[in-house]
Design a protein around this motif. Structure first.
Motif, short mmCIF file in Angstrom:
data_model
loop_
_atom_site.label_atom_id
_atom_site.label_comp_id
_atom_site.label_asym_id
_atom_site.label_seq_id
_atom_site.Cartn_x
_atom_site.Cartn_y
_atom_site.Cartn_z
N ILE A 191 1.40 4.20 20.87
CA ILE A 191 2.55 4.06 19.74
C ILE A 191 3.78 4.64 20.36
CG2 ILE A 191 3.55 4.05 17.53
CD1 ILE A 191 0.52 4.24 16.47
N ILE A 192 5.09 3.70 20.44
CA ILE A 192 6.17 4.11 20.80
C ILE A 192 7.27 4.19 19.65
CG2 ILE A 192 8.03 3.78 22.55
CD1 ILE A 192 5.82 2.65 24.45
N GLY A 193 7.98 4.94 19.55
CA GLY A 193 8.81 4.66 18.44
C GLY A 193 8.94 5.74 17.24
N GLU A 194 9.60 5.53 16.21
CA GLU A 194 9.61 6.56 15.03
C GLU A 194 8.72 6.03 14.03
OE1 GLU A 194 13.57 6.58 13.69
OE2 GLU A 194 14.18 8.37 15.25
N LEU A 195 7.75 7.08 13.60
CA LEU A 195 6.78 6.77 12.63
C LEU A 195 7.06 7.34 11.13
CD1 LEU A 195 3.63 7.22 14.75
CD2 LEU A 195 4.88 4.82 14.24
N ASN A 196 6.80 6.56 10.03
CA ASN A 196 6.79 7.39 8.68
C ASN A 196 5.77 7.30 8.09
OD1 ASN A 196 6.71 4.73 7.50
ND2 ASN A 196 9.01 4.55 7.22
N GLY A 197 5.63 7.52 6.78
CA GLY A 197 4.25 7.65 6.14
C GLY A 197 3.40 6.23 6.19
N THR A 198 4.22 5.28 5.92
CA THR A 198 3.63 3.94 5.94
C THR A 198 2.91 3.67 7.14
OG1 THR A 198 5.24 3.00 4.40
CG2 THR A 198 3.93 1.52 5.78
N ASP A 199 3.23 4.11 8.41
CA ASP A 199 2.59 3.95 9.60
C ASP A 199 1.41 4.85 9.66
OD1 ASP A 199 4.75 2.01 10.48
OD2 ASP A 199 5.98 4.12 10.83
N VAL A 200 1.49 6.05 8.98
CA VAL A 200 0.39 7.11 9.41
C VAL A 200 -0.70 6.58 8.69
CG1 VAL A 200 0.02 9.47 8.63
CG2 VAL A 200 1.98 9.00 9.98
N ARG A 201 -0.12 5.98 7.38
CA ARG A 201 -1.26 5.60 6.63
C ARG A 201 -2.33 4.36 7.34
NH1 ARG A 201 -0.57 3.88 0.18
NH2 ARG A 201 -2.68 3.56 -0.21
N LEU A 202 -1.49 3.50 7.88
CA LEU A 202 -2.48 2.55 8.78
C LEU A 202 -2.99 3.09 9.81
CD1 LEU A 202 -3.12 -0.53 9.40
CD2 LEU A 202 -0.91 -0.33 11.10
N ILE A 203 -2.54 4.00 10.50
CA ILE A 203 -3.16 4.91 11.71
C ILE A 203 -4.47 5.56 11.16
CG2 ILE A 203 -3.17 6.88 13.29
CD1 ILE A 203 -0.17 6.09 13.58
N ARG A 204 -4.55 6.15 9.93
CA ARG A 204 -5.53 6.85 9.47
C ARG A 204 -6.61 5.68 9.05
NH1 ARG A 204 -5.52 11.38 6.29
NH2 ARG A 204 -6.69 10.44 4.62
N GLU A 205 -6.33 4.52 8.54
CA GLU A 205 -7.25 3.45 8.25
C GLU A 205 -8.08 2.90 9.45
OE1 GLU A 205 -5.13 0.44 6.22
OE2 GLU A 205 -5.05 1.66 4.22
N MET A 206 -7.16 2.86 10.56
CA MET A 206 -7.75 2.60 11.88
C MET A 206 -8.59 3.44 12.32
SD MET A 206 -4.40 0.78 13.72
CE MET A 206 -5.14 0.29 15.04
N ALA A 207 -8.50 4.77 12.03
CA ALA A 207 -9.53 5.85 12.73
C ALA A 207 -10.43 6.10 11.72
CB ALA A 207 -8.31 7.16 12.73
N GLY A 208 -10.59 5.38 10.59
CA GLY A 208 -11.81 5.59 9.80
C GLY A 208 -11.81 6.30 8.65
N VAL A 209 -10.70 6.80 7.91
CA VAL A 209 -10.48 7.15 6.81
C VAL A 209 -9.07 6.69 6.12
CG1 VAL A 209 -8.94 9.17 7.67
CG2 VAL A 209 -10.39 9.32 5.55
N ASN A 210 -9.28 6.40 4.64
CA ASN A 210 -8.07 5.87 4.13
C ASN A 210 -7.51 6.93 3.18
OD1 ASN A 210 -9.76 6.22 1.78
ND2 ASN A 210 -10.17 4.04 1.37
N TYR A 211 -6.46 6.19 2.47
CA TYR A 211 -5.79 7.09 1.59
C TYR A 211 -6.52 8.06 0.77
CZ TYR A 211 -2.51 8.00 -2.40
OH TYR A 211 -1.72 8.58 -3.59
#
Length: 142
Positions: free
Chosen positions: A59-79
């Motif tokens: 990932i290139i660019g600035e990330l906020n909480g919305t982006d981190v939430r998706l990354i967590r889901e992609m890695a196997g753990v949700n909210y």
């Protein structure tokens, strides 16, 4: 009275079983590079169909909480810190930075900088390390 046809039953079961194995190997193993031009837009750039199939993401660019939430889901753990179908194994954030704002990404945290492993809390899919550079927190999952 019709006779039961075991051959047809066997054929249907065989076709269903083959489909299960085909979809199980349908992972995207080559690195996917995403440029996030505006914080919070990562979910718009990765389709629902692909988010659980990607194994290597840069990932290139600035990330906020919305982006981190998706990354967590992609890695196997949700909210809620429950397991998801995500298969992300490698995450390259060397060209990414974190900004405040967006959705909460963990039930117990809101708008806290990405430190202490919360990006991957309780995910057994990925190993990671944190390093600090120019006041940005970098997280690389290996």
């Amino acid at each position: 009275m019709k006779h039961f046809n075991f051959f047809r039953l066997f054929l249907v079961l065989w076709m269903l079983l083959c489909n299960v194995f085909v979809f199980a190997d349908d992972l995207i193993t080559e690195q996917v590079v995403v440029n996030v031009e505006e914080p919070g837009t990562l979910p718009d750039k990765i389709s629902d169909a692909d988010k659980d199939r990607i194994t290597d993401l840069k990932i290139i660019g600035e990330l906020n909480g919305t982006d981190v939430r998706l990354i967590r889901e992609m890695a196997g753990v949700n909210y809620y810190n429950k397991e998801t179908l995500g298969n992300l194994r490698k995450l390259d954030l060397l060209e990414a930075s974190f900004v405040s704002g967006g959705d909460s990404y963990c039930q117990d945290i809101y708008n806290v900088p990405v430190v202490g492993g919360y990006l991957h809390l309780n995910s057994s899919n990925c190993n990671y390390f944190l390093s600090h550079s120019n006041n940005n927190t970098l997280l690389i999952l290996m």
